[in-house]
Design a protein around this motif. Structure first.
Motif, PDB file in Angstrom:
ATOM      1  N   VAL A 127       0.897  -1.241   0.044  1.00  0.00           N
ATOM      2  CA  VAL A 127       0.000  -0.085   0.046  1.00  0.00           C
ATOM      3  C   VAL A 127       0.726   1.370   0.014  1.00  0.00           C
ATOM      4  O   VAL A 127       0.570   2.435  -0.614  1.00  0.00           O
ATOM      5  CB  VAL A 127      -0.931  -0.030   1.299  1.00  0.00           C
ATOM      6  N   VAL A 178       0.945   4.090  -2.976  1.00  0.00           N
ATOM      7  CA  VAL A 178       0.502   5.559  -2.912  1.00  0.00           C
ATOM      8  C   VAL A 178       1.714   6.427  -3.063  1.00  0.00           C
ATOM      9  O   VAL A 178       1.251   7.425  -3.860  1.00  0.00           O
ATOM     10  CB  VAL A 178       0.071   5.727  -1.267  1.00  0.00           C
ATOM     11  N   LEU A 180       1.371   9.231  -6.198  1.00  0.00           N
ATOM     12  CA  LEU A 180       1.700  10.723  -5.722  1.00  0.00           C
ATOM     13  C   LEU A 180       2.641  11.367  -6.629  1.00  0.00           C
ATOM     14  O   LEU A 180       2.804  12.536  -7.026  1.00  0.00           O
ATOM     15  CB  LEU A 180       1.966  11.019  -4.445  1.00  0.00           C
ATOM     16  N   ILE A 205      -3.437  15.812  -0.952  1.00  0.00           N
ATOM     17  CA  ILE A 205      -3.151  15.293   0.420  1.00  0.00           C
ATOM     18  C   ILE A 205      -3.896  15.728   1.415  1.00  0.00           C
ATOM     19  O   ILE A 205      -4.655  15.085   2.266  1.00  0.00           O
ATOM     20  CB  ILE A 205      -1.727  15.387   0.796  1.00  0.00           C
ATOM     21  N   ALA A 229      -7.436  14.424   1.159  1.00  0.00           N
ATOM     22  CA  ALA A 229      -7.330  12.760   1.609  1.00  0.00           C
ATOM     23  C   ALA A 229      -7.219  12.875   3.172  1.00  0.00           C
ATOM     24  O   ALA A 229      -8.156  12.108   3.664  1.00  0.00           O
ATOM     25  CB  ALA A 229      -6.269  12.193   1.167  1.00  0.00           C
TER      26      ALA A 229
END
Length: 692
Positions: free
Chosen positions: A460, A464, A468, A482, A485
């Motif tokens: 994960v 991620v 990004l 960000i 999120a």
């Protein structure tokens, strides 16, 4: 087969894009032209030209812009075809001019000297390679079921046997090129020939290496690709690449001879027809496992190759390269993966027990192929490296971001596979059933518990971060993303408190080492053997079979039945007349026998012994026995101990007490007869009955 199509188009396109314009001898411009050039250097003219250059173009609508793009494409194709057609008409004249250039250059040295140098250039590499093979002993071979198989399955041996002669060939080919003095045009010809020879030799070397790799037998003796099929495609691809290499050399030789760009295009297109025929022949004669070929697939591939050739001729480079990559990349990646997998699965292969090296080679080769394809695609579309690095237009930024994103994703993919290979290797090496000591078993159980969770978290995190970085490379501001999120995460956290509780509880359970994979635990109404974990729950396998998935937040207090040791207590009932001292000795002997048993002894910490009298019952004396064993082993030892106790008590006259009911019956028959007689005498008709 798609690989052949790529070589056809890539080779010809490379000839088209890499050939520079022919140099034209400079001539003294007329006086009028000199006056115009002087006027263009004046400050007023420069200022006016700068203003005209910076003037904004008139705005056009989207529909008009789209029509303009289509119109430009059509005009470009028409101009390109017209240029090639005109060059074909002027080709005889250009051939005559090139002949004059060659005559003027070679005449001072003589044809025989130039021919000798070219002949040495052709033969130097082959002679050096032959000498090497005479000096170095040839690799031995053996036959298995009539098929020749090399004894060197090791990657280093194959690499040495295939690649080193090609390197010697390349070095020897470059020696005449550097040693002899070449005239300018002849030097260009020699360089092109040397490059073509080296490319052809390395194509054969790498092709044979690939054939050796993909046809390596697996541990079960089977092959993923038959040797006949691998040799077929190797020969077609080798012919393809060699034909293209020398065709490219011919196109490059036309540059110093003064041929126009249109003439070079025309010759390249004609040579491309030969490549198309080679590809079509491979399609129609390709081997098939079933022995039958699909005519529809053959016609489809042939028409596809023809369409790519037409796109190339008409100048539609974008569609051309999209078509090339759509068939090239999947096939190239499949061949690379097959070669690495065959090398990994070979019984004596170099990568048979090297997981990290196998992952690095597999994903590294894929990364190199995809990165090279992306950079070459951008270059073929006109985006040079300096422009992609420094350009500030929207197209430059998107191209730079796209290529950078591909590199980032490939790096993330390589990192993930290396980490996964390392973790999977640790899991395979730390199997609980292979542990020798209790400490080793506990350590391996902890690894089996924590490593899968760490692997999921790492996947994960890498995904991620890679996404990004790709978005940032494309020019997208990731700071608001960000922040958004984070806000969404807080909202989701409040709305999913149970999930958050489960995740946090699981982290603390693992931190406290409350249980491990393979241990039997009890928690409330849940019990069973721990089979696996996730971030939110644990799977418990009940001893009767059902599998229960329990969220960490519902576990509560946990009773672990598989830690360190366990004490098993046994209660026995013996009669009141039993000799307790003798019973204790018998039980002690049984405990010693269990301790000496090779099957039970390693699992016994304190052997079976009699603790003493527990209590006096209504019908028996209850004695208590106990033993300390490793967790999970007490059940088998207990069953065998009870069987041994029963046999030993029987041999030594010790009886087990069981509940009984005793009725005292002294003089019972006499009283019964007397009672029966009294009943007879009491009946009314007893006196009138005759005696019998």
């Amino acid at each position: 087969m798609p690989l052949l199509a790529f070589i056809v188009i890539a080779g010809s396109a490379g000839a088209q894009t890499t050939a520079p314009a022919a140099p034209v001898p400079a001539a003294q411009p007329p006086a009028e032209i000199q006056q115009i050039l002087q006027l263009m250097q004046t400050p007023q003219v420069k200022e006016w030209m700068a203003a005209q250059t910076n003037a904004a173009p008139p705005a056009v609508s989207d529909d008009a812009g789209q029509m303009s793009v289509l119109s430009d494409l059509v005009d470009h194709a028409r101009r390109h075809v017209d240029t090639v057609s005109d060059a074909a008409m002027d080709l005889p004249e250009e051939v005559g001019d090139a002949s004059e250039i060659v005559e003027r250059e070679i005449a001072p040295s003589g044809w025989w000297l130039v021919a000798t140098k070219v002949l040495v250039l052709f033969l130097a590499g082959a002679a050096a390679e032959l000498l090497l093979r005479l000096i170095v002993p040839r690799l031995r071979i053996r036959r298995v079921d009539g098929e020749v198989v090399t004894v060197a399955h090791h990657a280093a041996a194959n690499l040495l046997y295939r690649i080193v002669p090609a390197i010697v060939f390349a070095v020897a080919t470059l020696v005449p090129l550097l040693m002899f003095s070449w005239p300018p045009v002849t030097r260009s010809m020699a360089i092109a020939i040397a490059i073509a020879l080296i490319v052809a030799r390395f194509t054969i070397a790498f092709g044979r290496l690939l054939v050796a790799l993909v046809t390596l037998p697996r541990a079960d003796g089977e092959r993923d690709v038959s040797r006949a099929q691998a040799l077929f495609w190797f020969r077609r691809c080798a012919i393809f690449v060699i034909y293209f290499a020398f065709g490219w050399a011919a196109i490059q030789l036309m540059v110093p001879l003064g041929f126009s760009a249109g003439a070079r295009y025309f010759i390249a297109y004609v040579l491309g027809i030969g490549l198309f025929l080679i590809a079509s022949e491979a399609v129609w004669s390709r081997p098939s496992e079933e022995g039958q070929r699909s005519a529809g697939l053959s016609w489809g591939l042939t028409l596809y190759f023809a369409l790519l050739w037409v796109l190339w001729v008409t100048g539609f480079n974008l569609l051309l390269w999209i078509g090339i990559y759509s068939v090239l990349l999947p096939r190239a990646l499949a061949v690379a993966t097959l070669a690495v997998r065959s090398l990994h699965q070979a019984e004596a292969g170099f990568l048979a027990k090297r997981r990290i090296a196998a992952a690095l080679l597999d994903r590294g080769v894929r990364a190199i192929i995809i990165t090279a394809a992306a950079v070459w695609f951008g270059r073929m579309l006109g985006f040079a490296a300096d422009r992609m690095a420094m350009g500030e237009t929207m197209l430059d930024r998107l191209t730079r971001g796209a290529i950078g994103g591909i590199v980032i994703l490939l790096a993330a993919d390589l990192l993930w596979h290396l980490a996964r290979a390392y973790i999977n290797g640790k899991l395979d090496d730390s199997r609980i059933d292979g542990a020798v000591t209790d400490e080793e078993k506990a350590r391996r159980a902890r690894l089996q518990t924590l490593l899968p969770i760490f692997r999921n978290i790492l996947a994960v995190v890498i995904a991620v971060i890679a996404v990004l970085m790709v978005l940032a490379g494309l020019g997208i501001q990731i700071a608001p993303l960000i922040a958004g999120a984070g806000v969404v995460g807080v909202a989701v956290g409040f709305g999913a408190q149970a999930i958050v509780k489960d995740v946090i509880s699981g982290m603390f359970y693992l931190w406290d080492d409350a249980f491990r994979v393979g241990e039997y635990i009890e928690s409330g109404s849940h019990k069973g053997v721990v089979e696996s974990f996730s971030l939110r729950s644990v799977k418990l396998r009940h001893h009767r079979g059902p599998l229960t998935t329990v969220p960490f937040g519902e576990l509560g207090a946990i009773k672990n039945l598989n830690r360190d040791w366990t004490i098993d207590k046994i209660s026995l009932n013996v009669t009141y007349d039993t000799d307790l001292v003798k019973a204790k000795k018998v039980i002690k002997q049984i405990g010693q026998q269990l301790l000496e048993n090779p099957e039970f002894g390693p699992h016994i910490i304190e052997t079976l012994k009699m603790k003493g009298v527990e209590q006096f019952g209504e019908f028996a004396i209850e004695i208590r026995l106990s033993m300390m064993t490793k967790p999970g082993e007490q059940f088998v030892i207990r069953r065998n101990a009870l069987a041994m106790i029963r046999n030993a008590f029987k041999e030594n006259g010790i009886e087990f007490a069981v509940p009984t009911v005793q009725v005292s019956g002294e003089g019972r028959e006499t009283e019964a007869r007397a009672a029966a007689a009294r009943q007879i005498m009491q009946r009314p008709d007893a006196a009138s009955e005759p005696a019998s």
